[in-house]
Scaffold this motif. Structure first.
Motif, short mmCIF file in Angstrom:
data_model
loop_
_atom_site.label_atom_id
_atom_site.label_comp_id
_atom_site.label_asym_id
_atom_site.label_seq_id
_atom_site.Cartn_x
_atom_site.Cartn_y
_atom_site.Cartn_z
N VAL A 273 23.76 22.49 58.26
CA VAL A 273 22.75 22.79 59.28
C VAL A 273 23.31 22.55 60.67
CG1 VAL A 273 20.51 22.05 60.20
CG2 VAL A 273 20.78 22.40 57.76
N SER A 274 24.10 21.51 60.83
CA SER A 274 24.68 21.20 62.14
C SER A 274 25.71 22.23 62.58
CB SER A 274 25.34 19.82 62.10
OG SER A 274 24.38 18.83 61.86
N ALA A 275 26.32 22.94 61.64
CA ALA A 275 27.33 23.94 61.97
C ALA A 275 26.72 25.30 62.32
CB ALA A 275 28.30 24.10 60.81
N LEU A 276 25.41 25.47 62.16
CA LEU A 276 24.78 26.76 62.40
C LEU A 276 24.77 27.23 63.85
CD1 LEU A 276 21.77 26.70 59.93
CD2 LEU A 276 23.81 28.13 59.82
N PRO A 277 24.61 26.36 64.87
CA PRO A 277 24.60 26.87 66.24
C PRO A 277 25.86 27.66 66.57
CG PRO A 277 23.85 24.62 66.23
CD PRO A 277 24.35 24.92 64.85
N GLY A 278 25.67 28.83 67.16
CA GLY A 278 26.78 29.71 67.47
C GLY A 278 26.99 30.80 66.44
N THR A 279 26.21 30.77 65.37
CA THR A 279 26.34 31.77 64.31
C THR A 279 25.58 33.03 64.69
OG1 THR A 279 26.43 30.00 62.68
CG2 THR A 279 25.97 32.19 61.85
#
Length: 86
Positions: free
Chosen positions: A64-70
């Motif tokens: 979930v934390s890696a989603l920004p910028g997707t």
């Protein structure tokens, strides 16, 4: 960092494009009871399949934390949908 905003843009062959902004935090608060049940079901599944519950929850949080910028983009029959997570 948890995503804060999801932007959906629909471009049609005929007409103006449509843009929708969805704030993530209010949506999560509305669906919080369902999220709590999903976490409990996932914890039970981890116990059944002998997977570390803490490791599985940590992996989910990292996802979930890696989603920004997707950004997701799809196009079919002259209609394009672009979804951006910020």
């Amino acid at each position: 960092m948890m995503p804060q905003l999801v932007t959906v843009r629909v471009k049609r062959r005929t007409g103006r494009p449509i843009r929708i902004w969805v704030p993530v935090v209010p949506v999560v608060l509305v669906f919080a009871p369902i999220v709590v049940l999903a976490v409990l079901v996932a914890a039970v599944a981890c116990v059944i399949y002998r997977v570390s519950v803490l490791r599985a929850l940590g992996t989910g949080w990292r996802f979930v934390s890696a989603l920004p910028g997707t950004q997701f983009a799809m196009e079919q029959d002259g209609t394009a949908v672009v979804t951006t997570i910020r």
